[in-house]
Motif scaffolding. Structure first.
Motif, short mmCIF file in Angstrom:
data_model
loop_
_atom_site.label_atom_id
_atom_site.label_comp_id
_atom_site.label_asym_id
_atom_site.label_seq_id
_atom_site.Cartn_x
_atom_site.Cartn_y
_atom_site.Cartn_z
N ALA A 18 0.84 -1.20 0.00
CA ALA A 18 0.00 0.00 0.00
C ALA A 18 0.87 1.25 0.00
N VAL A 19 1.93 1.23 0.78
CA VAL A 19 2.86 2.35 0.81
C VAL A 19 3.47 2.57 -0.57
N ALA A 20 3.90 1.48 -1.20
CA ALA A 20 4.50 1.58 -2.54
C ALA A 20 3.50 2.12 -3.55
N ALA A 21 2.24 1.73 -3.42
CA ALA A 21 1.20 2.18 -4.36
C ALA A 21 0.98 3.68 -4.25
N VAL A 22 0.83 4.18 -3.03
CA VAL A 22 0.60 5.61 -2.85
C VAL A 22 1.82 6.40 -3.30
N LYS A 23 3.01 5.90 -2.98
CA LYS A 23 4.22 6.60 -3.41
C LYS A 23 4.32 6.64 -4.93
N GLN A 24 3.96 5.57 -5.61
CA GLN A 24 4.02 5.57 -7.06
C GLN A 24 3.10 6.63 -7.65
N TYR A 25 1.92 6.79 -7.07
CA TYR A 25 1.00 7.80 -7.58
C TYR A 25 1.55 9.21 -7.33
N VAL A 26 1.96 9.51 -6.11
CA VAL A 26 2.46 10.85 -5.78
C VAL A 26 3.76 11.14 -6.53
N ASP A 27 4.53 10.10 -6.81
CA ASP A 27 5.79 10.28 -7.54
C ASP A 27 5.58 10.78 -8.97
N LEU A 28 4.37 10.66 -9.49
CA LEU A 28 4.12 11.23 -10.81
C LEU A 28 4.37 12.74 -10.80
N MET A 29 4.22 13.36 -9.63
CA MET A 29 4.61 14.76 -9.45
C MET A 29 5.99 14.88 -8.81
N ALA A 30 6.21 14.12 -7.72
CA ALA A 30 7.41 14.32 -6.90
C ALA A 30 8.69 13.88 -7.59
N LYS A 31 8.64 12.79 -8.31
CA LYS A 31 9.85 12.20 -8.91
C LYS A 31 9.84 12.28 -10.43
N ASP A 32 8.74 11.89 -11.03
CA ASP A 32 8.69 11.76 -12.50
C ASP A 32 8.43 13.08 -13.21
N LYS A 33 7.88 14.06 -12.47
CA LYS A 33 7.67 15.42 -12.98
C LYS A 33 6.72 15.47 -14.18
N THR A 61 -11.96 9.93 3.30
CA THR A 61 -11.46 11.17 3.86
C THR A 61 -10.03 11.02 4.34
N ALA A 62 -9.73 9.92 5.04
CA ALA A 62 -8.40 9.75 5.63
C ALA A 62 -7.32 9.56 4.57
N ILE A 63 -7.55 8.66 3.62
CA ILE A 63 -6.55 8.41 2.58
C ILE A 63 -6.49 9.61 1.62
N GLY A 64 -7.64 10.17 1.28
CA GLY A 64 -7.65 11.33 0.39
C GLY A 64 -6.86 12.49 0.97
N THR A 65 -6.99 12.71 2.28
CA THR A 65 -6.25 13.78 2.94
C THR A 65 -4.75 13.47 2.98
N ALA A 66 -4.40 12.21 3.24
CA ALA A 66 -2.99 11.83 3.26
C ALA A 66 -2.33 12.10 1.92
N VAL A 67 -3.01 11.73 0.84
CA VAL A 67 -2.45 11.96 -0.50
C VAL A 67 -2.38 13.46 -0.80
N LYS A 68 -3.40 14.20 -0.38
CA LYS A 68 -3.38 15.66 -0.56
C LYS A 68 -2.15 16.26 0.10
N GLU A 69 -1.85 15.85 1.32
CA GLU A 69 -0.71 16.40 2.04
C GLU A 69 0.62 15.98 1.40
N LEU A 70 0.66 14.78 0.84
CA LEU A 70 1.87 14.33 0.15
C LEU A 70 2.08 15.11 -1.14
N PHE A 71 0.99 15.39 -1.86
CA PHE A 71 1.11 16.23 -3.05
C PHE A 71 1.59 17.63 -2.68
N ALA A 72 1.11 18.14 -1.55
CA ALA A 72 1.57 19.46 -1.10
C ALA A 72 3.07 19.44 -0.83
N ASP A 73 3.55 18.38 -0.23
CA ASP A 73 5.00 18.23 -0.01
C ASP A 73 5.74 18.24 -1.34
N ALA A 74 5.24 17.45 -2.29
CA ALA A 74 5.90 17.37 -3.59
C ALA A 74 5.93 18.74 -4.28
#
Length: 438
Positions: free
Chosen positions: A236-251, A400-413
């Protein structure tokens, strides 16, 4: 459910509703039918480009229903950002509409409040029978083993929309079928800090939808077999990271998308600012924003490898809208007549054409309008490679919980802060603490 909504209600609100599970909806003093068999109140979800656009679609149909039955339907189109809170408040206060639309991912959570009319075999028979509906849509109407809490109204699936001219200009011959191919295409397309792929980083529902699909592609679904949340599993951690990495890593997603919550990514795509978009049944939305249907192509959402299919090749949720009745309505007979009307084959053709969705009623799918290239992709996705979200009572808190977690990770990215396996796990641990005890 339709993705233009932003944050849904929080866990505290739903907990209040669950605690009041004996409460029905009803319309006693909350704008309902006022004990009149000749009126109904209906909360429709905002399906089109605006509330006013929905009124233009629905009002002629409601007038048709009134002419057929003598029952006037008082319509309110409720924005997605307000809908779940409104429903939960109605469930606890007993002041709400007679009939309402719900996002199908909420079915089990709202079922647990006890406020919605259960659709047993006898009740389904009153609207023409349960076997009129496709199985995939029925799977998102409530907890397995219990009578459904709602009836399918509009079915949707995610797809990859791509700008044909921008692909041709970049020398990309075909839409990406895997995430590696999408990243490679995105890097070709991205210029001057713009993103090649649009996203709604502040839209909790969009975030959880994509996170869940990535999780299924990694072989997990955020819950154990007995329904307990398990957000910190390594997959699950790897899945969320892969999605957020489309902004954070892959640009390939522009940092500004971290603030998007209300269709901005659709607008960017329609105006040629992005070359790709992951969206639910987007044709009507794109057309309303001036995009020529011939300017874009549609393909299945990418998978990790191979082609979309069952198991880890899942590439969409079974998204869409269900129609429900508050158990304590003052006009139960009229409410059931209205559900029968809205799910009739001819009405299904009209409404689903208007919203570029797929009819969950099998008899309506034969219309040529649902055989377009766009709809062919969506129908095949729903039939072969889409899954329902977990039908558990805490699903709304999960969103709400997962959606907010991803929102905050996108904000970090977007801010240039590192998104690491450790930071993703910490965000998911925090999300899990927000879930109710089993």
């Amino acid at each position: 459910m339709r993705s233009i909504r932003a944050a849904a209600a929080g866990a505290v609100t739903l907990s209040l509703a669950l605690a009041a599970s004996a409460c029905g909806g009803g319309s006693a003093t909350g704008g309902g039918s006022d004990d009149s068999p000749k009126t109904l109140t209906y909360w429709a979800s905002n399906q089109g480009a605006s509330v006013e656009a929905d009124k233009k679609v629905l009002k002629p149909e409601l007038e048709k229903f009134e002419k057929e039955t003598g029952i006037e339907v008082k319509l309110e189109v409720v924005p997605w950002s307000d809908l779940l809170n409104r429903i939960l408040t109605a469930a606890t206060s007993r002041q709400g509409p007679d009939v309402l639309n719900i996002g199908n991912t909420w079915s089990a959570s709202l079922q647990a409040t006890g406020a919605l009319l259960p659709w047993d075999t006898k009740t389904f028979d009153e609207i023409g029978g349960k076997d009129r509906f496709v199985d995939a849509a029925l799977a998102s109407t409530g907890k397995q083993g219990e009578d459904p809490a709602a009836v399918p109204l509009y079915s949707m699936a995610y797809a990859l929309y791509y700008n044909k001219q921008m692909f041709a200009d970049a020398g990309i011959a075909k839409p990406p079928a895997t995430w590696d191919e999408l990243v490679a295409a995105g890097r070709k397309l991205a210029q001057d800090g713009k993103g090649a792929l649009g996203a709604e980083g502040s839209n909790l529902s969009e975030n959880v939808h994509h996170a869940y699909v990535f999780a299924r592609q990694h072989g997990v679904d955020f819950f154990t077999d007995d329904g307990r949340p398990d957000f910190t599993d390594g997959h699950a951690v790897a899945a969320v990271k892969q999605y957020v990495d489309l902004m954070a890593k892959d640009k390939v997603i522009a940092p500004g998308n971290a603030e998007y919550a209300q269709n901005q990514s659709v607008s960017d795509f329609a105006k040629g600012r992005n070359a790709m978009l992951l969206w639910q049944s987007a044709a009507a939305n794109l057309t309303s924003q001036g995009m020529d249907p011939g300017a874009y192509g549609i393909a299945p959402v990418p998978v990790q490898s191979g082609a979309p299919g069952p198991g880890t090749q899942v590439n969409s949720l079974v998204t869409g809208i269900n129609i429900a009745v508050f158990k304590n309505t003052d006009n139960l007979s009229g409410a059931k007549k209205f559900v029968k009307f809205m799910t009739g084959a001819e009405e299904q053709k009209i409404l689903n054409k208007a919203y570029s969705s797929i009819p969950p009623v099998e008899a309506a799918q034969s219309d040529p309008a649902f055989a377009t290239p766009d709809n062919k992709v969506l129908k095949e996705t729903l039939a072969r490679s889409a899954v329902a979200v977990p039908q558990v009572p805490a699903e709304s808190q999960f969103e709400t919980a997962i959606g907010t977690a991803v929102k905050e990770l996108f904000a970090d990215a977007a801010a240039g802060r590192p998104v690491t396996t450790q930071s993703v796990r910490a965000a998911l641990e925090k999300a899990q603490t927000q879930m109710p005890a089993a």
